[in-house]
Structure formats: structure tokens, C-alpha cells
Write an enzyme that holds these catalytic residues in place. Sequence first.
Site, mmCIF file in Angstrom:
data_model
loop_
_atom_site.group_PDB
_atom_site.id
_atom_site.type_symbol
_atom_site.label_atom_id
_atom_site.label_comp_id
_atom_site.label_asym_id
_atom_site.label_seq_id
_atom_site.Cartn_x
_atom_site.Cartn_y
_atom_site.Cartn_z
ATOM 1 N N GLU A 55 7.826 36.221 70.454
ATOM 2 C CA GLU A 55 6.640 37.057 70.252
ATOM 3 C C GLU A 55 5.770 37.090 71.513
ATOM 4 O OE1 GLU A 55 7.756 34.591 68.400
ATOM 5 O OE2 GLU A 55 7.197 34.748 66.281
ATOM 6 N N CYS A 87 2.427 31.454 67.287
ATOM 7 C CA CYS A 87 2.667 32.874 67.527
ATOM 8 C C CYS A 87 1.868 33.747 66.572
ATOM 9 C CB CYS A 87 4.142 33.188 67.381
ATOM 10 S SG CYS A 87 5.105 32.467 68.709
ATOM 11 N N GLU A 293 35.062 17.115 68.024
ATOM 12 C CA GLU A 293 36.420 17.088 68.578
ATOM 13 C C GLU A 293 36.895 15.650 68.541
ATOM 14 O OE1 GLU A 293 37.473 19.240 72.158
ATOM 15 O OE2 GLU A 293 35.605 20.367 72.092
ATOM 16 N N THR A 297 41.567 10.801 61.924
ATOM 17 C CA THR A 297 40.809 9.874 61.079
ATOM 18 C C THR A 297 39.382 10.364 60.862
ATOM 19 O OG1 THR A 297 42.129 8.090 62.025
ATOM 20 C CG2 THR A 297 40.175 7.450 60.765
ATOM 21 N N ARG A 300 39.397 13.672 58.820
ATOM 22 C CA ARG A 300 39.638 13.427 57.397
ATOM 23 C C ARG A 300 38.399 12.858 56.723
ATOM 24 N NH1 ARG A 300 43.955 10.288 58.049
ATOM 25 N NH2 ARG A 300 42.817 8.341 57.913
#
Lengths: 365, 365
Positions: A55, A87, A293, A297, A300
Site C-alpha cells: 500500500e 497501512c 529434502e 525415514t 515417512r
Amino acid sequence: MFTPFDYQMMSRAIELAKGGVFTTQPNPNVGCVITQGEQIVGEGFHARAGEPHAEVHALRMANEQAQGATAYVTLEPCSHHGRTPPCAEGLINAKVAKVICAMQDPNPQVAGRGIQMLRDAGIEVEVGLLEADAIALNPGFIKRMTSGMPFVQLKMAASLDGQTALNNGQSQWITSAAARRDVQKFRAKAGGILSTSKTVIEDDASLTVRWDELPPSVQVNYPQHQLRQPVRVILDRQNQLHDGLKLYQHSGEVLVLGTEHTSLLNSNQTQFELADTLAYLAEQSQMNHLWVEAGATLARSLIQAQLVDEIILYLAPKIMGSDGRGLFGALGLSSMADTLELIIKDVRQVGPDIRIIAVPKIKDK
Amino acid sequence: MFTPFDYQMMSRAIELAKGGVFTTQPNPNVGCVITQGEQIVGEGFHARAGEPHAEVHALRMANEQAQGATAYVTLEPCSHHGRTPPCAEGLINAKVAKVICAMQDPNPQVAGRGIQMLRDAGIEVEVGLLEADAIALNPGFIKRMTSGMPFVQLKMAASLDGQTALNNGQSQWITSAAARRDVQKFRAKAGGILSTSKTVIEDDASLTVRWDELPPSVQVNYPQHQLRQPVRVILDRQNQLHDGLKLYQHSGEVLVLGTEHTSLLNSNQTQFELADTLAYLAEQSQMNHLWVEAGATLARSLIQAQLVDEIILYLAPKIMGSDGRGLFGALGLSSMADTLELIIKDVRQVGPDIRIIAVPKIKDK
């Protein structure tokens, strides 16, 4: 209620908001358009935390033409003094006549306050124009504000038959250069990248965003000097990380969660309580959007704990045989009713590979 | 050489040819359009082996207007007396002035003879208009004519992590009703369905085309009373098939390859020599197009023997864990260089599932 012109202006504001997609973390992406009649007199987007909100940019551009104008904002204008003044106050001071917001502030504690401030100042306010598109701009910010948890994307890569490595561990270049570029784009959008010391050490992974590996379409809109590195969050319960790793040879923050984070470990200190860990990141690091990443294990465990919002699965056009290492490891299921169910959100070819975006179905706990 | 009108007419002929896609086996799909000036005066397609060829239908419709006309045919007109007289002769007798063929006859033994017959009769002949599209009409017929082998599509279905069943064998309804309808369409196009007695007995599979399970878009163009059942070819080396199976409770031919087919078995009679078996089907059953539905063992053997033209892989949005049964079983690979490589030809969502069409890369033997 809304005119075609309104839709057009809010669409423009949403497109503007996307200009901040790589850089606003932990703040949301917001765009703003200010119009006089059918003329755009100001526009802007939030580019980076600590810098002016959308804004403010739009009001500066509009200058005195803001008086009596209509402002289209993709998110309810803020009502609090943070690193920048509220704003809502800026819009009031500029004497705009009308504000259209795509959505309320997602934080239930403050939602509606900015709108109330505007209305109290005699400004007409409408809410809900292209709301779904505005929500899609900020999955992470909205999830953190509403649930105290980050939006979690789990990246996985396998052969067409679901193998991540051969039995002997070989896995180099399962997916293509095109897929790796695609991964760079996802990393660049995230607030943090979550991995484990095991994965980092095995692959000697740096887990950074490498500007020259971003797709050209991203590079055009994201100059190299503005590159923001997501925080690399490494689970390292046994203090295995060491200085020689590539992880430490690049700029960008590394947050190691280790033995000193006892409150994040289970009672016998053998593993991380993942829900607590993600909540900690949301609270302590204002983590909106986490890109994971890691190995089978952690993948899951995150899925079983229902902490994953999207699985981004790259499948390479290869057959490796089922005696390799499977995507999620053994689950010990004895009934098809117990399989983990997903919804396919998107599927496409990325270079020679396939990319699937799948959303886990929510199960009753 | 070819005008835009020529392209338009040959496109029309190719669309017409598709009218026979479920029924012409072992004959090819062929379409024909006959024009006078810019007027279509005749058109037709080959619907079913033993019935008139495309050119005959089009010539009948054109009647005396065939004289001086141009004929667009998707395949070189035949020059031999089969169950019907040669089409080249028909075009000559009807006194057409010009014939445009999309492609030559794929059989190298006869290619060009029909064209020569026409030219010898003073008819102008051009060849090669929309050839790639014409080739795509008849992958099976062309492969059999050029190599003596059928075009082989291998159907597989698995969870997103590459499992075809749980460890205990449970696999019911891995894929959706939409995927099963899609499979029905592929079965309906095939000349034969190849499976093993093991699969047929385990699943008590009928391996038929069920008209009411075909997608509605197919049903519209393929009336129930015209339903053609592909030949079901079952490998049954140990004579395990028995009368009680659903396989025998439906109309349609069943071809059992068993102990009496010693020439198709390897020297110690322990398994089928798959290349010999497919060549046998091409020769003895004029099998253009074979659709394979079987288990991991046959799938792996066919791929390793480089006998598969396309893998049609359905992935269900489920995670089953890598302790289930893998798509292709163990391959014992010790180097990523030895993985079986594919090219992704098509990927799309089919209902809630994903369908991938992948083409094995040809390796030097």
C-alpha cells in the site's frame, strides 16, 4: 457487488503481489492497485520484510491522486505498528474513498481490525474479491497465522518404479537437470529447508539456492543480487555435523537442532517430536513455508504424523527394480484400508521426468 | 506439392479411418475421401476384416462422379486379390484421375505395387501427405508388416511408490473405476490380450472387453452389437488352466500356449522364449497389437527382452510402503548405468489416478 473493472484491478494486484514471492518471507506477498475512475494512479507490492508494504508503494506513486481513489489490496491492510507504520493509517491519511480487500488478515487475533480502522474513518470497505487467488498467494503465511504450523512441502525423487537408490546405495542423477532446476525454484520460495544430518553428510549437500541453476523464467524476475537463502534447518540429534561439510561453505543461515533442544525430543531423547519441531520453527523463526529434502525415514514420519501439506514427487523415466531402496521404506501394512491416501493436485512433465504434486488426505486421528 | 485443400481432405480421411479402430483387426484402419473439384462426392472407411475396404465404400458413394475425381487414401490401395478384389483395380475401373496416398503399404514385399498399378493405368499418384498421422493410425499393423512382431503394450498398475500389492498379496482396487474404464478402451483396441495362467487363476480374470465398462465417449462410436473380443492368449506351461475359471465363461477366443507348443519353449522347457512366442502370434494369428496384463515376472522378462513398445502405467494416489510387491520385482542392478531407461510419451490424470505412457529406450544388444 463487484464490477468487471474491480475484478481486473484485483487480478492486477494479485499479479503484482507475485513480485515478492521469493523475497518477502516471513511476511506475506501483497499487491496493491489504486485507481481514480478507470485510471490506475498507483501500484506496488511488498518486496522484502522490513521494506515498505504494498500500500505504501502504491500510495507514494499515486501521491495526491490517492484522494477520493479506490484501493485494491490482496490482503486486509495492517492495523499495527511493526517495522513500518500501519497501512490502514496510510490509506486514511491519503484520504482514499474506498478499499477493496481480497481477504481478511488470516490471523484470527487481528482479522478485521484494519478494516474496522478504515470504516471508522469513513472509508467504504469491501472484502472477498478473488479471495481464493489471494489465499493461494500465501499458503505458508496463512497456515502459520491460523494454525501455528508452517506449510510443509516434501520433496522426493525416485525411478518410475518408486526406487530412490539401488540396493548398494547408488543414486546419482536419478532425475534430470530440468528437475533439479525445478527444485531450485521451490527452494527459493521456501522460508526454510529441512533436512537431517544423515542426508547432509551422505550427499555432502549444501541445500542452498544457486541462482545460476534457477530456471531462466525465474532469473528474469529475481536478480542475483537480491538472492535470499532459506534457513537450512538440520535435525542433528547426535551432533554429527562438522565444519568440513559443504553445508557450511555457503552464505545463508544454518539452524542446527541438536541435543540442546531437549524440549523437541521425545521422552527418551531418541527422536524429534516432529509436530513440536515444526511448531517451534513457526514460532521462533517465523517459518511460513518449509521445504523438506531428506530420506525415507523423515519423509515417512512426517507423513504419518500428518504434517505434510504437499508431496512434490519427481519420477525419472527409469526402472530400477524393487530390490533397491523404496521411497518411504517399509510400512508394515496388512490391509489396503491402511494405505496412506493422497489427492493428485498436479502432474506434468519436467524435462524428461514427471513431477507429481500430491496432497495427503486428512485422516481422523 | 500439396494444397491446403489436399491437407484438409486427407485429415478427413484419417478421421474416417478411426471409425474402424476397434474392429478392423487384423486389417489396418484406412479412410478414403473422393472429391470432384472442391466437393466431397464419396467417403468411407474400412470397418471390419472381410468387409469392403475404405476405397470401395467411397467409390460406391461417389458412383459415376468418381470419374475424373481425386481420391485421398490413408494407405496405398491394395494390389492383391484377398477376400475382396484389389482396390487399385476398383479405382482404375471407376476412372479416377488422381490418387493421393498418405503412405505406402508398410509390407516391403508389396509396397509400391498398388501405386504402380494406378500409374500404369495413367492415374496421377502422389504419396506422403500427412504420413506421420497415417502411421499413427496403425502401429500394430505396420510393426507386424515390417518386423513380423506385434506392437506390444504392457499394462501395469501400482501405488505412487511403485507397489502392486501389499506383502500379504492384498491388492484389490489399487486403481480407480476411471482407470479400469480406461483399460477397457485399450483392451478393445488390441488384437489380443496376453497373460499367464498364474495371473488368470490368482485374479480369476476374464480378460474380456465389457461394453458397459467402456468410457461413454467410446460407447457412442462402438455399438454393443459390434463388440469384438480380442483373442486372450494365456501362457500356461504347466497346464494349470481349468474349466471353472471365468476366463471360459465369456464369449471370445482363448488361445492357450502350453506344453504342446514345445517350439516356443526354451531348450530345457522351463520357460517361453518370448520373442519366438510373439513372432508366432504375429504369424499364426495375424496379431498386430498385443495388450499385456500380467505380473512382475512376465513384465520384467518382456522389457528385458526389448519386446515392449509402450508401458501403460497407472499410478494410484496411495502410499503402500516398499515392503509390498514391487512393479517389476528384483533386478539385481549394481550400477545406475544398468537401469532400464524409458522416454515419457504421455502423462495425464485419469479420474483420481495418473496414467503414464512410457516407451523403452532401445539398447544395443
